[in-house]
Design a protein around this motif. Structure first.
Motif, PDB file in Angstrom:
ATOM      1  N   VAL A  53       0.838  -1.203   0.000  1.00 23.43           N
ATOM      2  CA  VAL A  53       0.000   0.000   0.000  1.00 23.43           C
ATOM      3  C   VAL A  53       0.868   1.247   0.000  1.00 23.43           C
ATOM      4  O   VAL A  53       1.811   1.359   0.768  1.00 23.43           O
ATOM      5  CB  VAL A  53      -0.913   0.008   1.250  1.00 23.43           C
ATOM      6  CG1 VAL A  53      -1.699   1.315   1.315  1.00 23.43           C
ATOM      7  CG2 VAL A  53      -1.849  -1.184   1.241  1.00 23.43           C
ATOM      8  N   SER A  54       0.554   2.176  -0.882  1.00 26.52           N
ATOM      9  CA  SER A  54       1.233   3.468  -0.889  1.00 26.52           C
ATOM     10  C   SER A  54       0.246   4.509  -0.383  1.00 26.52           C
ATOM     11  O   SER A  54      -0.816   4.702  -0.957  1.00 26.52           O
ATOM     12  CB  SER A  54       1.698   3.793  -2.310  1.00 26.52           C
ATOM     13  OG  SER A  54       2.602   4.856  -2.279  1.00 26.52           O
ATOM     14  N   TYR A  55       0.621   5.182   0.693  1.00 28.30           N
ATOM     15  CA  TYR A  55      -0.333   6.005   1.438  1.00 28.30           C
ATOM     16  C   TYR A  55       0.086   7.457   1.445  1.00 28.30           C
ATOM     17  O   TYR A  55       1.226   7.791   1.753  1.00 28.30           O
ATOM     18  CB  TYR A  55      -0.402   5.454   2.867  1.00 28.30           C
ATOM     19  CG  TYR A  55      -1.066   6.335   3.909  1.00 28.30           C
ATOM     20  CD1 TYR A  55      -2.328   6.895   3.700  1.00 28.30           C
ATOM     21  CD2 TYR A  55      -0.450   6.567   5.135  1.00 28.30           C
ATOM     22  CE1 TYR A  55      -2.933   7.668   4.672  1.00 28.30           C
ATOM     23  CE2 TYR A  55      -1.050   7.337   6.117  1.00 28.30           C
ATOM     24  CZ  TYR A  55      -2.290   7.896   5.868  1.00 28.30           C
ATOM     25  OH  TYR A  55      -2.878   8.652   6.847  1.00 28.30           O
ATOM     26  N   LEU A  56      -0.856   8.317   1.091  1.00 26.16           N
ATOM     27  CA  LEU A  56      -0.624   9.764   1.191  1.00 26.16           C
ATOM     28  C   LEU A  56      -1.527  10.312   2.289  1.00 26.16           C
ATOM     29  O   LEU A  56      -2.735  10.415   2.093  1.00 26.16           O
ATOM     30  CB  LEU A  56      -0.959  10.437  -0.148  1.00 26.16           C
ATOM     31  CG  LEU A  56      -0.720  11.941  -0.197  1.00 26.16           C
ATOM     32  CD1 LEU A  56       0.759  12.258  -0.322  1.00 26.16           C
ATOM     33  CD2 LEU A  56      -1.488  12.581  -1.341  1.00 26.16           C
ATOM     34  N   PRO A  57      -0.961  10.652   3.451  1.00 25.07           N
ATOM     35  CA  PRO A  57      -1.812  11.177   4.519  1.00 25.07           C
ATOM     36  C   PRO A  57      -2.199  12.624   4.254  1.00 25.07           C
ATOM     37  O   PRO A  57      -1.635  13.265   3.357  1.00 25.07           O
ATOM     38  CB  PRO A  57      -0.933  11.069   5.768  1.00 25.07           C
ATOM     39  CG  PRO A  57       0.454  11.009   5.283  1.00 25.07           C
ATOM     40  CD  PRO A  57       0.438  10.567   3.855  1.00 25.07           C
ATOM     41  N   GLU A  58      -3.133  13.149   5.030  1.00 31.14           N
ATOM     42  CA  GLU A  58      -3.585  14.516   4.753  1.00 31.14           C
ATOM     43  C   GLU A  58      -2.714  15.541   5.464  1.00 31.14           C
ATOM     44  O   GLU A  58      -3.093  16.658   5.664  1.00 31.14           O
ATOM     45  CB  GLU A  58      -5.058  14.752   5.041  1.00 31.14           C
ATOM     46  CG  GLU A  58      -5.830  14.210   6.198  1.00 31.14           C
ATOM     47  CD  GLU A  58      -5.231  14.042   7.567  1.00 31.14           C
ATOM     48  OE1 GLU A  58      -5.832  14.578   8.494  1.00 31.14           O
ATOM     49  OE2 GLU A  58      -4.191  13.349   7.759  1.00 31.14           O
TER      50      GLU A  58
END
Lengths: 268, 232
Positions: free
Chosen positions: B76-81
């Motif tokens: 999973v590649s995750y971009l947090p806010e």
């Protein structure tokens, strides 16, 4: 993966420690060259005739040197706290906890690098003192000191001393990590909660320690208090008892922090 | 195992507050999914649960058949806010960091995108504006050849011109069998790239359909339907 974490942790902290280490050693050297202690102890600098630019510089360089030592000790504490709080429990935690790495590896990597800096800070401060005080035949003297200590305490105690110091430091660090982990469970006043948690854990540790010493008193404390000059073997037993107690308490804190970071993570 | 992401009765509560309630979802591969809902509807909680940043109170999530953990973090590649990058690092340091920890990270892709956006890899993050940092973060996330991209509010902080570039970046950088989940409330901006939409309201999924289905059945755009469903 642990190796990579260690590498980045060392890199992230080195940029704070290395410049200050360099500054301490540099000022130790400056102080040795301009040798301000002679003048100060002569009282020359406090008389009107002695009050010159060069004497002011001498005073200043002593002050800077001691300030740097205090700063190093303070910084070591602050960075231990800050790396855990900011890098794991702050915004950077969003990156750290989505790396394909187990939470315990984060804790261990931060613990090991903290121990490394504590040891290095100690070594740098001691070395700077040795640079400063200008002993003739320095290495010969150090060798003689070690030989005498070996003769008096024996090898076991000499090896045990640094190990017990590192274990003691680990117990302190793990208490801080556990307190910060507990504090981060609160949605408000996290720093205050961490502080209260630290006091709570510290008290529990003291109680456990007291119980431990009383239950083992029969073969450690009593013979120790009766002996006029305690035998090295008795001192070794006492140190080993304290080391095992610290290992036990550090492990308890580690398990608690690890459960919180694995199952109860609560990043802001 | 055809579904990339599956949730069964997923529930998350914080004390007495219910963030997600009995969410059941199945999302396949090769889709661009909009996770749409007003503020505080549970979008971020859902994404954090998928990333193992939160542990479900009840129910479970499976990503490629695995519960969130080390295996899924690699997928999973995750971009947090929020920005999660160290201020003192250079962009090139962070690229090294990603390369070291993520097997599927492609540094050439990252340098290529940085060049197109005119960002110097030798710059420190400290010297960058918030919008530039967000672009760097998106570049890092999209340079991973991941199975699942979880993008939490990827266009919230940047200007409309950069939005188009970002959407284009997302579109042109995910593999065909990968899925992208984009959480946002800026629907009109991303509507044109979505395959599926999930409406989430007060912690519950109220609708999961393809964009085509919505257009055929209601004759409305996703944006219009959203305004209808979530009318205050």
């Amino acid at each position: 993966m642990l190796g990579k974490l260690l590498k980045y942790e060392a890199k992230a902290t080195a940029r704070s420690f290395l410049p200050i280490y360099l500054a301490i050693l540099l000022f130790a050297l400056i102080n040795r060259v301009i040798n301000p202690f002679d003048k100060v102890s002569d009282g020359v600098s406090v008389t009107v005739e002695g009050f010159s630019f060069i004497n002011m510089m001498r005073m200043a360089s002593i002050v800077v040197y001691f300030a740097l030592i205090v700063a190093t000790i303070a910084m070591t504490f602050v960075i231990i706290i800050q790396r855990f709080y900011k890098n794991l429990l702050g915004d950077e935690g969003y990156l750290m906890f989505t790396l394909p790495v187990k939470p315990w590896q984060h804790i261990v990597s931060k613990l090991l690098i903290s121990l490394m800096w504590i040891a290095l800070s100690f070594i740098v401060i001691v070395s700077s003192v040795l640079v400063l005080i200008n002993i003739d035949n320095l290495f010969g003297e150090i060798g003689r000191l070690i030989r005498e200590a070996r003769g008096f305490f024996g090898d076991t105690l000499l090896i045990l001393a640094p190990i017990s110091a590192l274990i003691g430091a680990s117990y302190f660090i793990m208490t801080v990590y556990n307190a910060l982990s507990i504090g981060h469970l609160f949605n408000k006043h996290r720093i205050l909660a961490s502080f209260v948690a630290y006091l709570g854990i510290y008290m529990v540790g003291q109680i456990v320690g007291t119980i431990f010493l009383f239950t083992t008193a029969g073969f450690i404390l009593e013979p120790l208090s009766k002996a006029a000059t305690p035998e090295p073997s008795l001192i070794i037993t006492l140190i080993l008892a304290i080391v095992s107690l610290n290992v036990l308490l550090a492990t308890a804190n580690f398990i608690s922090a690890n459960i919180i970071l694995s199952k109860r993570l609560n990043l802001e | 195992m055809s579904n990339l992401l599956e949730c069964k009765n997923l529930t998350k509560t914080f004390g007495s507050t219910i963030a997600l309630m009995n969410v059941n979802l199945e999302i396949g591969r090769g889709r661009i999914v909009g996770l749409l809902g007003p503020n505080a509807s549970g979008k971020t909680t859902f994404i954090k649960l998928c990333n193992d940043l939160l542990t479900p109170t009840r129910g479970e999530i499976l990503i490629g058949g695995h519960k969130p953990g080390i295996t899924t973090k690699g997928m999973v590649s995750y971009l947090p806010e929020r920005t999660y990058l160290n201020d003192w690092m250079r962009v090139s340091d962070i690229i090294e960091f990603f390369k070291d920890f993520y097997k599927n990270f492609n540094p050439e892709k990252a340098y290529d995108m940085l060049g197109k956006l005119g960002i110097n890899p030798k710059d420190r993050l400290k010297t960058m504006s918030k919008g530039t940092k967000e672009k760097v973060q998106l570049i890092l996330v999209m340079s991973r050849e991941a199975d699942l991209y979880l993008l939490d509010e990827p266009i919230g902080g940047v200007d409309p011109a950069a939005r188009d570039y970002i959407l284009e970046t997302i579109l042109s950088n995910y593999r065909e069998d990968a899925t992208v989940i984009i959480s946002t409330h800026l629907i009109s901006d991303i509507e044109k790239i979505l395959d599926d939409v999930i409406f989430i309201k007060e912690g519950q999924v109220v609708l999961q359909k393809t964009v085509d289905e919505i257009r055929e059945e209601s004759g409305k755009s996703v944006d219009a339907l959203f305004r209808e469903v979530f009318r205050c």
